[in-house]
Scaffold this motif. Structure first.
Motif, PDB file in Angstrom:
ATOM      1  N   PRO A  89       0.819  -1.215   0.000  1.00  0.00           N
ATOM      2  CA  PRO A  89       0.000   0.000   0.000  1.00  0.00           C
ATOM      3  C   PRO A  89       0.855   1.269   0.000  1.00  0.00           C
ATOM      4  N   GLY A  90       0.443   2.220  -0.836  1.00  0.00           N
ATOM      5  CA  GLY A  90       1.164   3.483  -0.934  1.00  0.00           C
ATOM      6  C   GLY A  90       2.243   3.508  -1.991  1.00  0.00           C
ATOM      7  N   ASP A  91       2.608   2.331  -2.504  1.00  0.00           N
ATOM      8  CA  ASP A  91       3.650   2.245  -3.523  1.00  0.00           C
ATOM      9  C   ASP A  91       3.045   2.373  -4.923  1.00  0.00           C
ATOM     10  N   GLU A  92       3.883   2.742  -5.873  1.00  0.00           N
ATOM     11  CA  GLU A  92       3.499   2.798  -7.278  1.00  0.00           C
ATOM     12  C   GLU A  92       4.381   1.871  -8.093  1.00  0.00           C
ATOM     13  N   VAL A  93       3.775   1.231  -9.084  1.00  0.00           N
ATOM     14  CA  VAL A  93       4.500   0.337  -9.988  1.00  0.00           C
ATOM     15  C   VAL A  93       4.181   0.756 -11.416  1.00  0.00           C
ATOM     16  N   ALA A  96      -2.539  -7.519 -10.542  1.00  0.00           N
ATOM     17  CA  ALA A  96      -1.555  -8.015  -9.581  1.00  0.00           C
ATOM     18  C   ALA A  96      -0.985  -6.876  -8.754  1.00  0.00           C
ATOM     19  N   ILE A  97      -0.760  -5.728  -9.397  1.00  0.00           N
ATOM     20  CA  ILE A  97      -0.266  -4.545  -8.674  1.00  0.00           C
ATOM     21  C   ILE A  97      -1.322  -4.084  -7.677  1.00  0.00           C
ATOM     22  N   SER A  98      -2.558  -3.979  -8.133  1.00  0.00           N
ATOM     23  CA  SER A  98      -3.648  -3.535  -7.257  1.00  0.00           C
ATOM     24  C   SER A  98      -3.857  -4.489  -6.088  1.00  0.00           C
ATOM     25  N   CYS A 107      -1.757  -6.077  -4.489  1.00  0.00           N
ATOM     26  CA  CYS A 107      -0.742  -5.835  -3.461  1.00  0.00           C
ATOM     27  C   CYS A 107      -1.055  -4.581  -2.644  1.00  0.00           C
ATOM     28  N   GLY A 108      -2.072  -3.848  -3.052  1.00  0.00           N
ATOM     29  CA  GLY A 108      -2.373  -2.577  -2.408  1.00  0.00           C
ATOM     30  C   GLY A 108      -1.649  -1.412  -3.041  1.00  0.00           C
ATOM     31  N   ALA A 109      -0.853  -1.685  -4.065  1.00  0.00           N
ATOM     32  CA  ALA A 109      -0.097  -0.642  -4.754  1.00  0.00           C
ATOM     33  C   ALA A 109      -0.912  -0.065  -5.907  1.00  0.00           C
ATOM     34  N   THR A 110      -0.405   0.978  -6.532  1.00  0.00           N
ATOM     35  CA  THR A 110      -1.103   1.658  -7.621  1.00  0.00           C
ATOM     36  C   THR A 110      -0.378   1.439  -8.938  1.00  0.00           C
ATOM     37  N   PRO A 111      -1.093   0.909  -9.960  1.00  0.00           N
ATOM     38  CA  PRO A 111      -0.477   0.825 -11.287  1.00  0.00           C
ATOM     39  C   PRO A 111      -0.350   2.223 -11.893  1.00  0.00           C
ATOM     40  N   VAL A 112       0.840   2.565 -12.336  1.00  0.00           N
ATOM     41  CA  VAL A 112       1.075   3.812 -13.061  1.00  0.00           C
ATOM     42  C   VAL A 112       1.394   3.412 -14.498  1.00  0.00           C
ATOM     43  N   LEU A 113       0.553   3.843 -15.418  1.00  0.00           N
ATOM     44  CA  LEU A 113       0.644   3.362 -16.786  1.00  0.00           C
ATOM     45  C   LEU A 113       1.468   4.294 -17.669  1.00  0.00           C
ATOM     46  N   ALA A 148       8.820   0.092  -8.353  1.00  0.00           N
ATOM     47  CA  ALA A 148       9.160  -0.970  -9.302  1.00  0.00           C
ATOM     48  C   ALA A 148       8.716  -0.600 -10.711  1.00  0.00           C
ATOM     49  N   ILE A 149       9.373  -1.229 -11.684  1.00  0.00           N
ATOM     50  CA  ILE A 149       8.950  -1.196 -13.083  1.00  0.00           C
ATOM     51  C   ILE A 149       8.563  -2.625 -13.462  1.00  0.00           C
ATOM     52  N   LEU A 150       7.422  -2.761 -14.115  1.00  0.00           N
ATOM     53  CA  LEU A 150       6.913  -4.078 -14.492  1.00  0.00           C
ATOM     54  C   LEU A 150       6.732  -4.126 -16.017  1.00  0.00           C
ATOM     55  N   PRO A 151       7.808  -4.393 -16.766  1.00  0.00           N
ATOM     56  CA  PRO A 151       7.683  -4.505 -18.218  1.00  0.00           C
ATOM     57  C   PRO A 151       7.020  -5.819 -18.601  1.00  0.00           C
ATOM     58  N   VAL A 152       6.258  -5.792 -19.681  1.00  0.00           N
ATOM     59  CA  VAL A 152       5.570  -6.987 -20.178  1.00  0.00           C
ATOM     60  C   VAL A 152       6.237  -7.447 -21.469  1.00  0.00           C
ATOM     61  N   HIS A 153       6.626  -8.710 -21.509  1.00  0.00           N
ATOM     62  CA  HIS A 153       7.170  -9.312 -22.726  1.00  0.00           C
ATOM     63  C   HIS A 153       5.980  -9.806 -23.551  1.00  0.00           C
ATOM     64  N   LEU A 154       5.423  -8.913 -24.344  1.00  0.00           N
ATOM     65  CA  LEU A 154       4.114  -9.119 -24.940  1.00  0.00           C
ATOM     66  C   LEU A 154       4.169  -9.938 -26.229  1.00  0.00           C
ATOM     67  N   TYR A 155       3.175 -10.809 -26.386  1.00  0.00           N
ATOM     68  CA  TYR A 155       2.940 -11.587 -27.616  1.00  0.00           C
ATOM     69  C   TYR A 155       4.046 -12.580 -27.930  1.00  0.00           C
ATOM     70  N   GLY A 156       5.104 -12.626 -27.114  1.00  0.00           N
ATOM     71  CA  GLY A 156       6.175 -13.581 -27.369  1.00  0.00           C
ATOM     72  C   GLY A 156       7.545 -12.979 -27.557  1.00  0.00           C
ATOM     73  N   GLN A 157       7.678 -11.651 -27.353  1.00  0.00           N
ATOM     74  CA  GLN A 157       9.016 -11.075 -27.433  1.00  0.00           C
ATOM     75  C   GLN A 157       9.267 -10.103 -26.284  1.00  0.00           C
TER      76      GLN A 157
END
Length: 371
Positions: free
Chosen positions: A82-86, A99-101, A103-109, A134-143
């Motif tokens: 809670p209180g953190d941003e990802v 998953a971010i939510s 945890c009580g954290a806030t997704p920053v897009l 944190a930074i949460l990069p997505v390896h999207l579609y297979g790359q």
């Protein structure tokens, strides 16, 4: 053939054909678990964890219940709360943000970039605040996302990097497998994934022994010894039956990924003369084509043409994260992420699986050409 006149439908993913090719080994693996009765955290779980860690080139792998739990537990192990941003991308499956939510954290897009639909690295630094953890990069579609600049930003700002590798089993970035690039990574084994279970399943990979130990506690009620609970953990364990299936399938994953790449090559040649914008492969890595995603200004027309040709299709994803009703509390309005909003109504996923044949590709391409 379904009749003398009607060709069989082209499935979006052909899990039955894959099962028939490994039926003997899968059936034997499941039967062995049934005979032993070690259904929770049994022998095949530990063996799969060891084998998948070796496949990814990491020291530790922990099996969990599903990919969303993998993301959530990875974040929790890194102290996100809670209180953190990802920071993550606006163009992904909602599980990334959920998953971010959770945890009580806030997704920053931040927006995606238009060539590969991956997180736009140039937008990340401006999104950092004193609350960013944190930074949460997505390896999207297979790359893979472009990880070096992401890791550089994280190092300069003392942030954790959690990889969402749920769609990229076996993809590489500059010669290294995804799942080994950040501090910790999450995988999904949903049945349609490149490495899929016969039910839900997930895993977390890391080279950090301390994080791995936290995951072991968090996934199993916070206990090392039964009934001795050290932290407030939960229940998120990979079933032994699913681990046994995954062990069989892991032996074929590299070949199946090559089959997907071959399918993508066939599509590239067959669709070269169409108006569709075809997938691009980033120069820094390999693409394992979990999905083959094209762009068109007339998606409805293309879908109708594919339906008429007996070809299934999908959309990944039709609504950006910030436009989902469930994420309205994030406060982003229309126009916040213009690339994601432009991409969403134009993308369409064509059939993609390792056993895809030239004849199937030709039928799909004929429908696209006619459209």
């Amino acid at each position: 053939m379904t009749s003398s006149m009607t060709p069989e439908k082209i499935p979006f993913v052909d899990l039955q054909q894959q099962y028939q090719s490994i039926k003997g080994d899968v059936d034997a693996a499941i039967a062995a678990v049934l005979q032993r009765g070690d259904f929770i955290l049994g022998g095949d779980v530990a063996k799969f964890e060891e084998e998948f860690a070796a496949f990814c080139g990491v020291s530790h792998c922990l099996g969990v219940a599903n990919g969303t739990d993998a993301l959530k537990l990875a974040l929790e192990a890194c102290g996100i709360g809670p209180g953190d941003e990802v920071i993550t991308t606006a163009h992904t499956y909602i599980a990334t943000a959920l998953a971010i939510s959770q945890c009580g954290a806030t997704p920053v897009l931040v927006d995606c970039e238009p060539d590969f639909f991956l997180i736009d690295v140039s937008k990340i630094e401006a999104a950092i605040t004193p609350k960013t953890k944190a930074i949460l990069p997505v390896h999207l579609y297979g790359q893979s996302a472009d990880m070096d600049p992401i890791l550089d930003i994280a190092k300069r700002h003392k942030l954790v990097v959690v990889e969402d590798a749920c769609q990229a089993h076996g993809a590489t970035y500059k010669g290294k497998k995804v799942g080994s690039l950040g501090d910790i990574a999450a995988f999904s084994f949903y049945p349609g994934k490149n490495l899929g279970a016969y039910g839900d399943g997930g895993a977390i990979t890391t080279n950090n022994a301390e994080l791995a130990d936290k995951i072991k506690l968090l996934r199993n009620y916070g206990q090392r010894v039964k009934y001795e609970h050290l932290v407030k953990g939960g229940n998120s364990r990979l079933d032994t039956v699913q681990a046994a299936v995954l062990r069989v399938k892991l032996r074929h994953l590299a070949d199946w990924n090559l089959g997907r790449a071959n399918g993508a090559t066939m599509y590239g040649k067959a669709l070269a003369g169409t108006t569709l914008k075809l997938p691009r492969i980033a120069p820094y890595g390999t693409h394992v084509f979990h999905l083959y995603v094209v762009r068109t200004k007339d998606r409805a027309g293309l879908m109708a043409a594919l339906d008429a040709a007996g070809s299934q299709h999908g959309i990944h994803y039709p609504i950006p994260i910030h436009r989902q009703v469930a994420m309205a509390d994030l406060g982003y309005g229309p126009g916040s992420f213009p690339v994601a909003e432009e991409v969403a109504p134009e993308i369409l996923s064509l059939p993609m699986f390792p056993e895809l044949t030239q004849a199937q590709v030709d039928r799909v391409a004929a429908a696209c050409q006619g459209f």
